[in-house]
Design an enzyme around this catalytic site. Structure first.
Site, PDB file in Angstrom:
ATOM      1  N   ARG A   1       0.814  -1.119   0.222  1.00 27.15           N
ATOM      2  CA  ARG A   1      -0.080   0.417  -0.273  1.00 27.15           C
ATOM      3  C   ARG A   1       0.878   0.677  -0.043  1.00 27.15           C
ATOM      4  O   ARG A   1       0.697   2.362  -0.321  1.00 27.15           O
ATOM      5  CB  ARG A   1      -1.222   0.077   1.339  1.00 27.15           C
ATOM      6  CG  ARG A   1      -1.154  -1.396   1.094  1.00 27.15           C
ATOM      7  CD  ARG A   1      -2.818  -0.770   2.867  1.00 27.15           C
ATOM      8  NE  ARG A   1      -3.599   0.002   2.701  1.00 27.15           N
ATOM      9  CZ  ARG A   1      -4.985   0.528   1.877  1.00 27.15           C
ATOM     10  NH1 ARG A   1      -5.589  -1.209   1.461  1.00 27.15           N
ATOM     11  NH2 ARG A   1      -5.267   0.641   1.764  1.00 27.15           N
TER      12      ARG A   1
ATOM     13  N   TRP B   1       2.795   6.236   1.527  1.00 29.87           N
ATOM     14  CA  TRP B   1       3.398   6.664   0.576  1.00 29.87           C
ATOM     15  C   TRP B   1       2.665   8.397   0.526  1.00 29.87           C
ATOM     16  O   TRP B   1       0.998   8.571   1.065  1.00 29.87           O
ATOM     17  CB  TRP B   1       1.607   5.651  -0.555  1.00 29.87           C
ATOM     18  CG  TRP B   1       1.962   5.890  -2.090  1.00 29.87           C
ATOM     19  CD1 TRP B   1       3.093   5.671  -3.207  1.00 29.87           C
ATOM     20  CD2 TRP B   1       1.435   6.964  -2.642  1.00 29.87           C
ATOM     21  NE1 TRP B   1       2.567   6.211  -4.306  1.00 29.87           N
ATOM     22  CE2 TRP B   1       1.424   6.920  -4.342  1.00 29.87           C
ATOM     23  CE3 TRP B   1       0.410   8.159  -2.443  1.00 29.87           C
ATOM     24  CZ2 TRP B   1       1.624   7.751  -5.143  1.00 29.87           C
ATOM     25  CZ3 TRP B   1      -0.117   8.802  -3.772  1.00 29.87           C
ATOM     26  CH2 TRP B   1       0.199   8.662  -4.989  1.00 29.87           C
TER      27      TRP B   1
ATOM     28  N   GLY C   1      -4.699   8.528   4.252  1.00 29.22           N
ATOM     29  CA  GLY C   1      -5.796   9.371   3.277  1.00 29.22           C
ATOM     30  C   GLY C   1      -4.848  10.920   2.812  1.00 29.22           C
ATOM     31  O   GLY C   1      -4.114  10.527   2.870  1.00 29.22           O
TER      32      GLY C   1
ATOM     33  N   GLU D   1      -0.851  -2.127 -22.821  1.00 23.69           N
ATOM     34  CA  GLU D   1      -0.940  -2.593 -20.876  1.00 23.69           C
ATOM     35  C   GLU D   1       0.599  -3.230 -21.564  1.00 23.69           C
ATOM     36  O   GLU D   1       1.082  -2.883 -20.169  1.00 23.69           O
ATOM     37  CB  GLU D   1      -1.579  -3.840 -21.593  1.00 23.69           C
ATOM     38  CG  GLU D   1      -1.427  -4.818 -19.653  1.00 23.69           C
ATOM     39  CD  GLU D   1      -1.589  -4.047 -18.043  1.00 23.69           C
ATOM     40  OE1 GLU D   1      -2.250  -2.319 -18.395  1.00 23.69           O
ATOM     41  OE2 GLU D   1      -1.341  -5.106 -17.316  1.00 23.69           O
TER      42      GLU D   1
ATOM     43  N   LYS E   1       2.951  -2.578 -18.757  1.00 22.54           N
ATOM     44  CA  LYS E   1       3.996  -2.829 -17.636  1.00 22.54           C
ATOM     45  C   LYS E   1       5.007  -2.476 -17.350  1.00 22.54           C
ATOM     46  O   LYS E   1       6.419  -2.802 -16.624  1.00 22.54           O
ATOM     47  CB  LYS E   1       3.992  -4.422 -17.302  1.00 22.54           C
ATOM     48  CG  LYS E   1       3.406  -5.188 -17.126  1.00 22.54           C
ATOM     49  CD  LYS E   1       1.994  -5.568 -16.391  1.00 22.54           C
ATOM     50  CE  LYS E   1       1.252  -4.375 -15.272  1.00 22.54           C
ATOM     51  NZ  LYS E   1       0.294  -4.330 -14.723  1.00 22.54           N
TER      52      LYS E   1
ATOM     53  N   GLU F   1       5.994   1.041 -15.738  1.00 25.49           N
ATOM     54  CA  GLU F   1       6.052   0.927 -14.094  1.00 25.49           C
ATOM     55  C   GLU F   1       7.336   0.001 -13.416  1.00 25.49           C
ATOM     56  O   GLU F   1       7.262   0.329 -12.219  1.00 25.49           O
ATOM     57  CB  GLU F   1       4.429   0.560 -13.869  1.00 25.49           C
ATOM     58  CG  GLU F   1       4.553  -0.691 -13.587  1.00 25.49           C
ATOM     59  CD  GLU F   1       3.236  -0.881 -13.180  1.00 25.49           C
ATOM     60  OE1 GLU F   1       2.191  -2.392 -14.253  1.00 25.49           O
ATOM     61  OE2 GLU F   1       2.458  -0.376 -12.035  1.00 25.49           O
TER      62      GLU F   1
ATOM     63  N   HIS G   1       2.085   9.043 -37.593  1.00 27.53           N
ATOM     64  CA  HIS G   1       1.409  10.642 -38.305  1.00 27.53           C
ATOM     65  C   HIS G   1       2.497  11.309 -36.662  1.00 27.53           C
ATOM     66  O   HIS G   1       1.754  12.268 -36.629  1.00 27.53           O
ATOM     67  CB  HIS G   1      -0.117  10.327 -37.489  1.00 27.53           C
ATOM     68  CG  HIS G   1      -0.392   9.382 -38.639  1.00 27.53           C
ATOM     69  ND1 HIS G   1      -0.959  10.115 -39.386  1.00 27.53           N
ATOM     70  CD2 HIS G   1      -1.393   8.486 -38.742  1.00 27.53           C
ATOM     71  CE1 HIS G   1      -2.053   9.669 -40.806  1.00 27.53           C
ATOM     72  NE2 HIS G   1      -2.129   8.358 -39.586  1.00 27.53           N
TER      73      HIS G   1
HETATM   74  C1  F6R Z   1      -0.274  -1.495 -12.945  1.00 23.42           C
HETATM   75  C2  F6R Z   1      -1.391  -0.899 -12.098  1.00 23.42           C
HETATM   76  C3  F6R Z   1      -2.732   0.251 -11.969  1.00 23.42           C
HETATM   77  C4  F6R Z   1      -3.775  -0.067 -11.783  1.00 23.42           C
HETATM   78  C5  F6R Z   1      -4.700   0.925 -11.199  1.00 23.42           C
HETATM   79  C6  F6R Z   1      -6.252   0.947 -10.763  1.00 23.42           C
HETATM   80  O1  F6R Z   1       0.057  -2.534 -12.572  1.00 23.42           O
HETATM   81  O2  F6R Z   1      -1.657  -2.383 -11.534  1.00 23.42           O
HETATM   82  O3  F6R Z   1      -1.978   0.764 -13.459  1.00 23.42           O
HETATM   83  O4  F6R Z   1      -4.567  -0.711 -12.185  1.00 23.42           O
HETATM   84  O5  F6R Z   1      -4.006   2.299 -10.141  1.00 23.42           O
HETATM   85  O6  F6R Z   1      -5.600  -0.169  -9.766  1.00 23.42           O
HETATM   86  P1  F6R Z   1      -7.116  -0.839  -9.274  1.00 23.42           P
HETATM   87  O7  F6R Z   1      -7.759  -1.875 -10.367  1.00 23.42           O
HETATM   88  O8  F6R Z   1      -7.258  -0.647  -8.108  1.00 23.42           O
HETATM   89  O9  F6R Z   1      -8.633  -0.153  -9.048  1.00 23.42           O
END
Ligand code: F6R
Length: 600
Positions: free
Chosen positions: A27, A73, A100, A477, A481, A484, A500
């Protein structure tokens, strides 16, 4: 975003808190801290970095059977020891951890705390200072906590210690998840049941704007007005083996490998009598009533939504729009007469998606959440839920949840097609079996795929993914991947779009990864590959057997054309994994990210 834990009982709390935080590191992992209470007062340990760094800073000499902890975070204030939680008020009587964002923290500071010198840059410190101030003015801790909660705007999950009330952890939440875990002679607090499975599997869900008084042998849930609320506990059905890495070096690799099993599990979960795929009739009715579906999602889930549109339109014949959640809520397009909203979210906690859900509920529109986490906020707040059954996904980069999203969207589309009397022309259960085998074949080819990652990506700073039709969406996607976890600048493009403008970026050796799984555009994408190769690109073609040509870098086993994304994404996941590994990146915990994005 951020995880919190708490323990109150007979044992020394430190190890339980630290283990819990390790489970919550997905998290957020830029700094962490714990506060431990004993007869001498409250001791705070905090450190910039991971829980492993915090462990090094925690003194074994200090013990205490009450404690709270936090893994961060950063939102307000950069990652640092100073900004790490727990935070204390000026007198050190109150100690808080918070997940939060307090949106009106500036106003609260100006209106109530102008004379208080802050020690951190966080919005969290405002909460604890407010509580301290209200208590100084004569309120009890509970009254002060309640007053602060009523003044705060935004999202929070909070655990609070009062040095003068040794037997209590004060807890509250709004929009951020929080559970209380129940034990014999102890109770715990956690953002996610996973964190405390080590000590209990019995949890009570907390609702927004409640105050919970947690003691070692009681848990009292109260409304902000002080009325008692009764709520039965539930059993967390998470297997410890699901959340352990086992012999894998990284969760990401484990989760990539789990995908064939996840596909089979999803099919089973959605099979009713006679092994026929079923979806709850009320969901089908809602879909039947809608004249247009709006898929709302972020990141990888948004990419799954793009393919979901293809499935729902092609199989079920329902018009679909797909929107990025963070944009939709603030720039709502003209809606159809009878819209229905589908939220796709692995975590079920994504704040960007939730803000849309809140708005469309106000407008009275029906909603369905497709999520991996039952009981998550988006699941609870939508009218209907379809679960992904992928098991906990712990690596920050989503892999098995993405393929699970595609599988559930395919099932939803196929069952809706049948409900609308549309002929599918294929047996989805059978085709999904073929897909599971094809995924297995891919995960069994790790050495070959690792070699591709080595050959194409070991020294590059950038990389392009191209494809047409559904391959384009899979390329998006693949690019996400790669960027990130390996920090290689990667972008996905529709094959025909490169010329383009973006083709200007192609230089000698620039890697371009092309997908060729769609028959009707096979020649077109190959033409696009030639265009970039002519300008020096180092091209890799991943094709599907039957459409392959000599010289293709990797050939996928054939599956039904609509289901190709479920298979073609696997080598892209593995390529990203190995590219990150070769660059010594922290695969499971990439920089600046967190798994559950609970801030807008
Ligand atoms: C990339 C990834 C993020 C989540 C995004 C949405 O690997 O995991 O792009 O897809 O933060 O998260 P969720 O699916 O939990 O709403």
């Amino acid at each position: 975003m951020c995880g919190i834990v708490g323990y109150i009982g007979e044992k020394d709390s430190k190890e339980i808190l630290l283990k819990g935080l390790e489970r919550l590191e997905y998290r957020g992992y830029d700094s962490a801290g714990i506060a431990v209470r004993n007869s001498e007062g409250i001791t705070v340990f905090k450190e910039k970095g991971r829980i492993a760094d915090l462990r090094g800073a925690v003194s074994g000499d200090v013990t205490g059977n009450t404690g709270i902890g936090h893994t961060r975070w950063a939102t307000h204030g950069k990652p640092s020891k100073m900004n790490a939680h727990p935070h204390q008020n000026t007198s050190d009587r109150f100690t808080i951890v918070h997940n939060g964002v307090i949106e009106n923290y500036h106003h609260l500071q100006r209106d109530y705390l102008a004379d208080v010198a802050m020690e951190s840059d966080t919005d969290t410190e405002i909460i604890v200072q407010l509580i301290g101030k209200f208590v100084e003015e004569g309120q009890t801790t509970q009254e002060a906590f309640s007053k602060a909660l009523q003044l705060m705007k935004g999202s929070y999950a909070i655990a609070l210690l009062d040095a003068e009330e040794a037997q209590t952890i004060f807890v509250a939440k709004n929009k951020s998840p929080l559970l209380v875990g129940l034990g014999e002679g102890f109770n715990v607090v956690a953002s996610d049941a996973m964190a405390m499975l080590q000590v209990t599997d019995q949890f009570v869900e907390l609702m927004d704007k409640e105050i919970v008084i947690v003691r070692k042998d009681s848990v009292d849930i109260l409304t902000l007005a002080g009325e008692k609320v009764e709520r039965a506990p539930f059993t967390a059905e998470i297997d410890m083996s699901d959340i352990d890495k086992g012999t894998y070096p990284h969760y990401m690799l484990k989760e990539i490998d789990e995908q064939p099993a996840v596909m089979r599990k999803i099919i089973q979960a959605y099979q009713g009598e006679n092994e026929k795929l079923t979806i709850k009739p009320e969901i089908l009715d809602a879909l039947q009533t809608a004249d247009r579906l709006y898929i709302i999602a972020a990141g990888t889930s948004f990419h799954a939504g793009l393919i979901g549109k293809e499935y729902l339109e092609k199989m079920a014949g329902i018009p679909v729009e797909v929107h990025v959640a963070s944009e939709f809520g603030y720039n709502m397009p003209l809606l159809s007469e009878r819209p229905m909203f589908i939220f796709i979210s692995q975590s079920g906690e994504t704040a960007d998606s939730r803000q849309v859900l809140v708005r469309i509920k106000e407008l009275g529109f029906p909603s369905l959440t497709i999520t991996n986490v039952s009981g998550s906020t988006l699941s609870r707040e939508a009218d209907y839920t379809l679960l992904l059954h992928a098991g906990p996904e712990i690596a920050v980069a989503s892999t098995k949840a993405y393929t699970a999203q595609l599988a559930v969207l395919a099932i939803l589309s196929a069952v809706s097609a049948e409900a609308r009397g549309r002929e599918l022309g294929f047996d989805l259960v059978q085709e999904m079996g073929i897909v599971a085998n094809a995924i297995q074949a891919q995960v069994d080819m790790k050495e070959e795929i690792e070699q591709l990652a080595h050959d194409y990506l070991s020294t590059t700073r950038n990389c392009f993914f191209i494809g047409r039709l559904m391959d384009y969406f899979v390329g998006l996607e693949g690019a996400l991947k790669l960027k990130e976890i390996s920090y290689i600048q990667a972008e996905g493009f529709a094959g025909g779009e490169l010329k383009h403008g973006t083709i200007a970026l192609i230089e000698e050796g620039t890697p371009v990864i092309a997908l060729a799984t769609q028959e009707s555009v096979n020649l077109n994408i190959r033409g696009n590959v030639k265009e970039v190769a002519a300008r020096g690109a180092n091209t890799m073609i991943i094709s599907m057997k039957g459409l392959n040509e000599d010289g293709d870098s990797h050939v996928l086993p054939p599956v039904h054309e609509l289901l190709t994304p479920l298979v073609s994404v696997i080598p892209l996941q593995l390529i990203s994994y190995y590219a990150a590994l070769h660059r010594d990146c922290d695969v499971d915990k990439p920089r600046n990210l967190a798994k559950s994005v609970t801030v807008e």
